[in-house]
Every structure is written in structure tokens, then in C-alpha cells.
Scaffold this active site. Structure first.
Site, short mmCIF file in Angstrom:
data_model
loop_
_atom_site.label_atom_id
_atom_site.label_comp_id
_atom_site.label_asym_id
_atom_site.label_seq_id
_atom_site.Cartn_x
_atom_site.Cartn_y
_atom_site.Cartn_z
CG HIS A 139 -2.02 0.97 0.94
ND1 HIS A 139 -3.35 0.50 0.55
CD2 HIS A 139 -2.35 2.24 1.63
CE1 HIS A 139 -4.05 1.39 0.58
NE2 HIS A 139 -3.52 2.39 1.24
CG HIS B 178 -11.25 2.70 2.58
ND1 HIS B 178 -11.62 3.14 3.96
CD2 HIS B 178 -9.80 2.63 3.04
CE1 HIS B 178 -11.04 3.47 4.92
NE2 HIS B 178 -9.72 2.95 4.39
#
Ligand SMILES: Nc1ncnc2c1ncn2[C@@H]1O[C@H](COP(=O)(O)OP(=O)(O)O)[C@@H](O)[C@H]1O
Ligand SMILES: [Mg+2]
Lengths: 79, 225, 727, 79
Positions: free
Chosen positions: C45, C91
Site C-alpha cells: 500500500h 477502501h
């Protein structure tokens, strides 16, 4: 000292939330559900040693802010 | 005409109403909620948004702010007060208007253009509209389901204190055109003296043909009248 | 203290080889705090370790690009003193575990990326993908995600104006929630994250730090397994009210020159924000963790550094501005604490109780973080064996109705009416059109925005799929009269350690690059989300493109709704009748085979630019691009909700009606033209060598294909709305 | 048979509402307020005579609808 406060809608006030929850539960197969009403719950901790005084303070909080007395009732409990 | 817009933490239609007021030639001022004094104003607007996140109950916490005492004072002295959406909710929490705004019937936030009908056009806020005129105005709220006791409802009717009702395109105030479950399709009400108006629809969103229509303009020009 | 065992390393999502590298870089064993920091910075990430090599190939420059990828968001120039700042982010995993909060905090996070750079956010978009409608989780996930997106955006007061919503069994165990935010700033007032100067105050502002989301960033980079429902403490709760205050406070402080650099605390919170600021500035940074405002008692340095509590920012201030800044944050009831300073050590130094608890050279966390050249294989293309003649017979009308009433092609009113689309009063075109239009406040100009994806195309032919989504996105902006400027992208893929998945990634990206280059449509920001899948079942590749275009003078908004009776309908672009991978075959015959339609970039560009020219000359009443479902769905969408329908002639050449009406050939549009403008329009098209056909005209009340079907448009509208209303 | 259900946020989970209420009460002069957390409250009536069975049903309702077990805990009481 810790208290719980529950705030519920007065009987004659429409409870759209409770109604939807009730319908949903019925759809989920809860058939002998008679009624459900939704309210708010607070857990309040006070830095006080005198229970009487503390309760009075909580009562004041409810009146001033936590409940809208036009439509809601409240109950205080020591926990 | 001098106007003041009260800004609470979490208000979010404050800029929109300010733009509308300025466009309509009001001399407008923004007033931060921590102020203890109001500038001299002919009109006080409590704008839409989510004051204090709408936490606890929408409007409840703003209803306890310092500046609200000044608003109440001004209201009692006859100053014009307009509460839109969250502003309406705040006015009911302070007691300046009676009744409450409960969660929408379907428990969902609703944003859409709805038709409303002008019920009383004999007021400072509505004199430029025709009686029973149908307007198309945007609503955007989670708690717009107006409720009051039967005694007060009777009073609203007897004293002609209902400002607007939700209706369909032909003006019928039926259940299908009631977006949020409001009692008798009520979309906005006055106080007894008719110097306070609370309404859920957003007239400030309807002043510009490029983004919507101009059905809200006459509310502001009524005030200037 | 906890000793670092193999298990501890694995729990931190690090490979043993990576741990050896850490030891080499540190020249010693890390302690647990340091290990946690490495794990946060080195995971997919934050480090983009699997994707970086390929992302580099994307075109990121252009005349109008002020800032490309690498900052919190991309920045483009829209003329005068105005800049537009935007980005999209995923998300996915948090939203699957707790849909309301996951989606809400996704919106919150992307908003911070945009206002960190000095922009006032002016619009929100989202791309949401769910499992098949009859999967037992879909309904509650849909409900939760939509109310979470609305809950956050409505409260903070930024309109949610467009998006896409799709259902596909590939997402049954791994939904996608991508949120995009767009902001407006002054060109000369843009804020960056790069630190400058020694001994400058490092300030923490916003909410207090709690134990939320510890290891959230690692979670976002790990596949789900059956006990992922147990990973509960990582769920963060959004507080849009605090975010609103934070946004106003930051924008207020940004009015003067107090800020040297500013960075939101997103994934990996305090760790990534401080490391990024210092390493970009080639400085060191020292934090006194005793000073970090904490929500819970007894929080450890480890927890503080890895917490993903929302609604927090890190700011480096100019000397002497502390009091001024503090006053602003106090006005908005927010924490404001100086927690450290910049140093010349090139290290991240963490102090607690007057002791150094951790110290790491910044390059070990940033520039020396691992980069992988993962193995990848080209997609094996499958030949389709579809014989249209052998398919079950069905009437065109029935197919149309079935598609219009399907989950994927239903009207999205049920969703969009839960979003405040009008707050800020500059939404000139709301959801429901090809793109939304947002006017720049108090100006004549406007931007158009749209998000798009097509996982079936990308699955069957990643390269073409990648090309196609960029084109579709470009087309959507053109259709509302905007000149496309730049895109952001959110690349949702499966496990990159699987060469097939990595191949999908590489090829999709190559496709995106090709289209972007040809259309002069650079990529200015983006986000990669790998490991979307469960127990080795990966999702179909789903790159999502978010595009922004400019309308320099907004006189009226252009959309797809038919406006008049008896205007002419022109079909722009060639129709070949490509049915493989089409909605028609999928919905009606449950066939997903073969290749997506080809992209001809030359025609794409030429057709689009010509349509834009026609719109700019005010010669057209409505425009709609043709995308999934083909011509007939486009025409139906133009009719539904309007007062006019269409009367379409049968095609003159292509004989198979299904191919003609449901084929998904690319680069096509339908234009509604007044008869007295027809000559002028035809001249433009001829001059530009654009292929077009006159396919019929508009009429009152009915949707009609001659000798085939005739339906009341009100009926069509009803059909198109019933799915959500009954779900 | 009547039950009450209280649903509260798990410890360590952010309670934005409680936070704002707490600040407001402090501003209203309630200075020895230590902490306040907000939750939900339900009053449910069932058409059941067997308490065990009824309780099991309520428990099911909580799991299925009333509480979000990922961030919330619940308590059931007969009233
Ligand atoms: N989740 C969502 N949020 C906001 N708008 C949405 C959402 N899903 C779909 N929409 C809107 O619905 C309309 C139809 O979407 P879509 O079929 O994807 O359009 P297109 O094919 O033109 O890209 C668009 O205007 C889009 O913005
Ligand atoms: Mg389109």
C-alpha cells in the site's frame, strides 16, 4: 461513579426507526415479535462521591441536553 | 436590508445562503457561533448543514450555543428569523418553533427536488408567492419528518401557521408526494407572530437556472418587500 | 520486550528475505517498534513494490499538468488562476468488513488528500462493485456502503455527484469501494508534502490518536482468509464532523504563508506522513511521542506510530507561526501540538520518556524499500465458439426489458438520492448523465467528471480492456461538452505474486498508457489495490478511471435526455455488431466468451473531437455515448425520464438486429439534432471524415423500433426503476 | 415478555457522538464529568411464554440486526 441513562420516545410519538426495525425483524422471520421501540443509551462516569449529588447532576444533564422532553422520557440508573 | 447568517461548526449551507442573500442585495454578515453579540440585523438566518455532526439529535447541540440566546432575544423583539433544514431543526430544539423533526420515514437521507405548495402567502416570507402556488425545491435531509401534538397541529391550522406542504405536480398533498413522512405533508411552519419561518426545503438552492430553477427567489424578494 | 521471531515477522506481513534486508540496512536487529514501521512502509500500500516498475511507464506530463503522481493528489491547470486537484483511492477491504464505516472513512481519506494540497473540495465520486445481487451478503453491503458514502459526504457538505455501481459474482467475497475527490485551488497556492529547513516545528493537528486500524495498511495488502472477520480492531470509525472542522481550519491556515509542508495521516498514520515529509525533503525528523494526543490510556509508541485514527494531519510550520496556527486550530476545537522538529540526520528518530525508542535511516524506509519485478505472463486469449444462430430465440423487446430491469442497468436513483448532490450550489449536472458538471464557484467555467471501469473486458483481454476504459471515460466527458484534460486511476487487482494476475496488471496498464498517450490524456494521480480476493480466488482485474474535463464557458448543461419532438437522431461511429463480452450475451444468454470490441484510437479521437465541436457550436440538443448494452440501451436511456421517445428505422446494412442494437462497438455516440441544424452538423462530420448514420427521429411518448416494438417511455422508466425499489 | 437491549461501542472504538456530547456538557458547566459514551437502546416485547426461548430469539435479533458485532457489544435484560 457510573450511571446509565436511557432515553426513549414518549408513547404517543411516532417511532419511524423502531417501526422499520420491527418490519425488518418480521421479514427475518421473527414472527412473535409484538413491539420494538428504539432509544438512546448513555454510560456516564462522574468524578463524584456523593450519589445523591451525582444523580442530581445526571438529571440536569438529561433535562438540559440528553433528552428532548417534548418527545422523550429518560431513566437514570446507577451501574 | 441587513442579514446575519449564524455559522455553527458543521454548518455547510452557510456559504450557499450567503451567496443567495448577496445576490438578492441583502447586506449580509456571517456570525460565528462563539460570538456573544449579534450585529444589528433585520433578518437572521440559521443555515442548513450538520451542526455538531447532527450528533445526539440534529440541532440539539447548536440549540445550546451561546449565540442562540441572542437569537431568541432578537426573535422576541420581532426580528425575522429563517431556519432552513438544519436551521429548522435548531429552531425546534430551542423552542422558538414547536414540534420536532424525526428521522425520515424510510430511515434514509433524501436528496431530490420536490414540489411544495405555498399555504400562507400573507407573511413577510411569502408575500411574493401566490397562494397555493406550486414550487419545485430541493430537499436534502435525514430528519425532516415533522411531528407535533394534536393541540399544536390544530393551532397551526387555525392560525394559518403552515407555510408549505409537500405536494404533487397538480398540488394535491397526498401520501405519495410526502417524501419523509411529515405530519400532514408539512414542509415548513411559522411561529404565532409569523416572524419566524422554519422549513426543510432549501430555497437558497433555487436561485440560479444554471444549476436548478429560480423558485426560491421570491422567498428572498418577499423579505425585501 | 517481545523478541522478533519468524512468526512476528510474518504477522507484520514481511517476508524473511525482506527481514534480512532490514537487518542489513540497519546494520542490526530492529526492535518491535522499528519492525512495525518497516512493515507499514514496506507493504504494498505504501511502497508500491509490485507496481512501481510498471506505473513508471504511464504518461504523466502535459501542458495542463501542474503536479503528476507522487504527491497527495494530482493537480491540473484549468486556466486563469485556477487549478483542479483530484485523486481516487480504494477502501475495499475495510468496506467488506464494516461497509458503513469502511466506505465512510474511504471518503474521508480521499478528501484529506485533496484539501492537504490547499484545495477546497468541490465534488465526490465513487466506484462501487458488489457481488451478484443474489449473494446473501450483497444487500447489506450495498446498503452499508451507500449510506456510509452518503453519511460522510453529506455531513461534511461536499456534493457526491457521480459514480458507478456494478454487480458481478467476481466480487462476492471482495467488494470494491473506490472514492474520488476533486478540489479547487488557486494555482499559486498549492501545498506540498516535502519538508524544508532545519529545526522547524512539526505539528500534529486534528483528532486524537486511538487504537484504530493498527495494521490497517498491512490488512489492505493481504488477501482475505476465513478468519479475516476476526480482524476487528482494525476497523476505523469516521467522524465527518471533525473532518469538516479540520478542513476549514487547514484552509484558513493556508491563507497566509505559515505552512512549509503538510501531509494528511492516511494509511500507516504518523509513520508514513512523517517519513514521507522528511524523506522528500532529504532531511531527518524527530518526534516526541509523549506529546502525541492520545484517546486511550497507556498507548505504546508502537500503537501511536501505527494507529490509523482518522481526521489527523501533520504540518511543518515556518518559524514563529506556531501561535498564529494554534489559534486557528483552537478556534475549530481541534488538537494542535508540536510533537517534533526537522533535523539534518536523514533519520526518523522516535523519543519517548526521554529515551530514543527507535531510529531508522529514512532512505531505508523510502528509497531503499524493496521493488519487485514480479513474474508475469501474457493473457491466453480464448477463441469464442458462439454461434448466434444456435442461441435460444428471444424478442428484442424482451431482451431490452430484461436488461433495463437488471441490477447493473437499473436507474441508480435509489443510490444517488441518498447523496446530497446540490450542496455548494454549483452542481450544474447531477448524477444520471454521462458525466457530472460542477461549475467553478462564481465563474463561467465548469469541470466535468466521470468514473468508469469494465472488468469483463479487462478480464477477457486486459490490453484492450485497459484501452477501452480510458476511451469510455473520455467519451463520457465529451458527451457533456467537456474537453478531457487528465485522469486519476485506481487499479484494483488480485494477488500480484500470481504471474497471471501480474500479467493482467501489466497488460491493463499498457492499454491505459496507449489510450492516454494517444488521446493526450495524462495520468496525474492514482492508487493501486492488490490482493483483492479470498482464498486464492482473485477478482477480475478492475482498473477504475476517473477523468476530469473542462467546459470553458457553461451556458447550459448538456446531457443525454431527449429535448424536443421530431429532431433527428444521428449515430456517430461505425457499427460492426460486436457481441462477444456484451451485456446482451451475459444477461440474456449467460455467455461470457470471446474478446471485447476493438479500440480504434484514431476513430475514437476523431469522433470525439467532432462531437465536441458540434456541442460547442450549439448544434445539438442531447448527446449520449454508446457503452455497455449497445445502441438500444443508449436510446432507451435518452428516452427514459424525458418527455420524448424515439422512432428508429431498421438498419439498412447489418442484417442481424441483435448485433445492430446490442453490439458494443466502441467510439460511438447518439446525437439529437434539430432538423434545421442538420446540414451544419453533417458538414462538420463530413469535413472531419466521421462515419455517421441517420437512424430515426424523436417522437412524443413512445420508444419505437419500426415493425419491432413500441413501448410507452413511462413504462420503460418504471421498468428501469423497479430493481432497486424491490430489492 | 419484555426485554431491554443496550448496544454500545466496543472499548477503543471511536465514539464521535459521545465526544461531542461530552464537550457540550462540559461547556454547559458539568465539570466533574469524566466520560460519556453513547449507545443504542431497544425495548422489545415478545409473544412468548418461555423465557429461555425468548432470550435466544432476542440474542438472534441482536446478532442479525440490532448490533454490529464488529464494533459493538450488546447486553440483554428481562424487564
Ligand atoms: N455509486 C454512485 N454514486 C453516484 N452516482 C452514480 C453511482 N452509480 C451510478 N451513478 C450514476 O448513474 C449514472 C449511470 O452510470 P453508468 O451507467 O455507469 O454511466 P456511464 O455508462 O455513462 O458511465 C451516471 O450518471 C453515474 O454518475
Ligand atoms: Mg456514458
Amino acid at each position: 461513579m457510573k450511571f446509565s441513562v436511557t432515553v426513549t420516545l414518549k408513547k404517543d410519538v411516532l417511532d419511524p426507526q423502531g417501526k422499520v426495525v420491527q418490519n425488518t425483524l418480521k421479514n427475518l422471520g421473527m414472527d412473535n415479535l409484538k413491539s420494538i421501540r428504539q432509544g438512546k443509551y448513555f454510560e456516564i462516569e462522574l468524578d463524584d462521591s456523593d450519589q445523591k449529588k451525582a444523580e442530581k447532576k445526571i438529571d440536569e444533564m438529561c433535562k438540559k441536553l440528553l433528552a428532548n422532553l417534548i418527545i422523550e422520557d429518560y431513566k437514570i440508573k446507577k451501574i | 436590508m441587513k442579514s446575519s447568517v449564524i455559522v455553527f461548526p458543521g454548518s455547510n449551507c452557510d456559504r450557499d445562503i450567503a451567496v443567495a442573500l448577496e445576490k438578492m442585495q441583502f447586506k449580509n454578515q456571517m456570525v460565528w457561533h462563539k460570538e456573544t453579540k449579534l450585529p444589528k440585523s433585520d433578518l437572521i438566518v440559521i443555515p442548513g448543514g450538520f451542526s455538531y455532526g447532527d450528533y445526539l439529535r440534529s440541532g440539539a447541540i447548536a440549540g445550546k450555543s451561546l449565540i442562540i440566546n441572542e437569537v431568541i432575544k432578537a426573535a422576541n423583539e420581532g426580528c425575522l428569523i429563517l431556519g432552513i433544514c438544519n436551521g429548522f431543526q435548531i429552531l425546534t430544539e430551542t423552542g422558538l418553533l414547536q414540534g420536532v423533526l424525526l428521522r425520515n420515514k424510510k430511515l434514509k437521507f433524501i436528496n431530490k427536488d420536490v414540489n411544495i405548495k405555498v399555504i400562507n402567502n400573507q407573511t413577510k416570507f411569502s408575500n411574493k408567492y401566490k397562494k397555493d402556488q406550486i414550487l419545485k425545491i430541493n430537499i436534502a435531509h435525514n430528519e425532516g419528518n415533522y411531528f407535533t401534538n394534536s393541540e399544536h397541529l390544530q393551532k397551526l391550522k387555525n392560525e394559518n401557521l403552515i407555510a408549505f406542504k409537500y405536494c404533487n405536480t397538480t398540488g394535491s398533498t397526498d401520501e405519495d408526494s410526502n417524501p419523509n413522512g411529515s405530519l400532514e405533508n408539512i414542509a415548513g411552519i411559522f411561529n404565532s407572530k409569523k416572524n419566524i419561518l422554519g422549513m426543510m426545503p432549501h430555497p437558497e438552492r433555487m436561485i440560479d437556472n444554471l444549476v436548478s430553477n429560480t423558485d426560491g427567489v421570491n422567498l428572498f424578494s418577499s423579505l425585501l418587500n | 520486550m517481545k523478541t522478533i521471531t519468524k512468526k512476528v515477522i510474518e504477522q507484520h506481513g514481511l517476508k524473511l528475505e525482506e527481514y534480512s534486508t532490514i537487518k542489513k540496512l540497519l546494520k542490526r536487529e530492529p526492535n518491535l517498534l522499528e519492525l512495525g514501521i518497516f512493515s507499514a512502509m514496506w507493504n504494498e500500500h505504501c511502497s508500491y513494490k509490485s507496481s512501481r516498475k510498471h506505473l513508471k511507464n504511464l504518461p504523466t506530463k502535459g501542458k495542463q499538468v501542474i503536479q503528476g503522481p507522487g504527491e497527495n493528489a494530482g493537480v491540473i491547470d484549468i486556466g486563469d488562476e485556477d487549478a483542479i486537484i483530484f485523486k481516487i483511492e480504494s477502501h475495499n477491504h475495510p468496506s467488506y468488513i464494516e461497509p458503513y464505516q469502511g466506505a465512510a472513512t474511504g471518503v474521508g481519506g480521499i478528501l484529506r488528500d485533496v484539501f492537504t494540497m490547499g484545495a477546497r473540495p468541490i465534488a465526490l465520486l465513487n466506484s462501487i462493485h458488489f457481488g451478484s445481487p443474489d449473494h446473501f451478503k450483497t444487500r447489506s453491503l450495498l446498503n452499508g456502503v451507500v449510506s456510509g458514502i452518503g453519511g460522510y459526504g453529506n455531513c461534511i457538505g461536499i456534493p457526491t455527484v457521480a459514480g458507478e455501481t456494478k454487480f458481478n459474482s467476481t466480487y462476492n467475497e471482495n467488494i470494491l469501494v473506490n472514492a474520488m475527490a476533486i478540489g479547487h485551488a488557486k494555482k499559486n497556492k498549492i501545498f506540498y508534502s516535502k519538508a524544508k529547513g532545519l529545526n522547524k516545528s512539526v505539528v500534529y493537528v486534528g483528532s486524537k490518536t486511538g487504537r484504530d486500524g493498527i495494521h490497517g495498511a498491512s490488512m489492505a495488502s493481504a488477501e482475505f482468509d476465513d478468519d479475516s472477520e476476526e480482524k476487528k480492531p482494525t476497523v476505523q470509525v469516521g467522524d465527518p464532523f471533525t473532518e469538516k472542522l479540520l478542513m476549514e481550519a487547514c484552509l484558513e491556515l493556508m491563507k497566509d504563508n505559515s505552512i512549509i509542508s503538510i501531509q494528511d495521516m492516511g494509511a500507516a498514520g504518523l509513520t508514513s506522513s512523517s517519513v514521507e515529509m522528511a524523506s522528500k525533503g532529504e532531511l531527518g525528523i524527530e518526534l516526541n511521542l509523549d506529546k502525541v494526543p492520545c484517546r486511550e490510556e497507556n498507548m505504546t509508541p508502537y500503537e501511536m506510530m501505527l494507529s490509523e485514527s482518522q481526521e489527523r494531519m501533520l504540518i511543518i510550520l515556518e518559524d514563529g507561526k506556531e501561535q498564529h496556527a494554534k489559534k486557528i486550530f483552537n478556534k475549530w476545537d481541534l488538537d494542535f501540538v508540536i510533537i517534533g522538529k526537522t533535523t539534518d540526520t536523514n533519520k526518523l528518530t522516535l523519543k519517548y520518556n526521554n529515551k530514543i525508542e527507535g531510529e531508522i535511516p529514512l532512505d531505508a524506509l523510502a528509497s531503499k524499500a524493496p521493488i519487485y519485478d514480479r513474474k508475469w505472463v501474457k493473457k491466453k486469449l480464448t477463441k469464442s465458439k458462439i454461434d448466434l444462430k444456435k442461441l435460444k430465440k428471444i424478442k428484442i423487446e424482451d431482451a431490452l426489458i430484461k436488461i433495463l430491469s437488471s441490477a447493473n442497468h437499473s436507474n441508480k436513483n435509489w443510490i444517488t438520492s441518498q447523496y446530497d448532490q446540490m450542496v455548494m450550489c454549483d452542481t450544474a449536472q447531477k448524477s444520471g448523465a454521462d458525466a457530472a458538471i460542477i461549475r467553478i464557484h462564481k465563474k463561467e467555467k465548469a469541470i466535468a467528471v466521470s468514473v468508469d471501469s469494465s472488468s469483463n473486458y479487462c478480464k477477457s483481454h486486459p490490453l484492450t480492456g485497459g484501452k477501452q476504459i480510458v476511451c469510455e471515460n473520455w467519451r463520457n466527458l465529451i458527451s457533456v461538452g467537456a474537453k478531457p484534460i487528465a485522469i486519476t486511476n485506481c487499479l484494483n487487482f488480485g494477488n500480484p505474486e500470481d504471474p497471471k494476475i501480474m500479467g493482467e496488471f501489466v497488460e491493463c496498464l499498457a492499454g491505459i498508457k496507449e489510450s492516454c498517450e494517444f488521446l493526450n490524456y495524462p495520468v496525474v494521480s492514482g492508487n493501486v489495490s492488490f490482493y483483492n480476493g479470498t482464498n486464492k480466488k482473485n477478482i477480475s482485474p478492475t482498473p477504475v478511471i476517473g477523468g476530469v474535463g473542462l467546459i470553458s464557458k457553461l451556458k447550459r448543461s448538456m446531457n443525454h435526455q431527449l429535448k424536443k419532438n421530431d429532431s433527428v437522431l444521428l449515430l456517430i461511429g461505425k457499427t460492426f455488431g460486436h457481441l462477444e463480452q456484451s451485456i446482451f450475451l451475459e444477461e440474456i444468454h449467460s455467455i461470457l466468451e470471446g474478446q471485447p470490441p476493438e479500440i480504434n484510437l484514431i476513430n475514437e479521437k476523431n469522433n470525439g473531437e467532432s462531437v465536441l465541436e458540434i456541442i460547442n457550436k450549439d448544434l445539438v440538443n442531447s448527446v449520449h455515448d454508446i457503452s455497455s448494452g449497445g445502441l438500444i440501451i443508449t436510446l432507451a436511456e435518452m428516452s427514459m425520464g424525458s418527455n420524448y421517445g424515439v422512432r428508429i428505422d431498421k438498419p439498412k446494412k447489418l442484417t442481424d438486429l441483435f448485433k445492430y442494437f446490442f453490439g458494443e462497438d466502441q467510439g460511438r455516440y447518439v446525437l439529437e439534432i434539430d432538423r434545421n441544424n442538420l446540414k451544419k452538423v453533417e458538414n462538420i462530420l463530413k469535413n472531419n471524415n466521421v462515419f455517421y448514420e441517420n437512424i430515426g427521429f424523436t417522437q412524443k411518448d413512445y420508444f419505437e423500433i419500426q415493425k419491432e416494438l413500441k413501448i410507452d417511455i413511462k413504462e420503460l422508466y418504471k421498468i428501469n426503476n423497479q430493481w432497486y425499489n424491490n430489492y
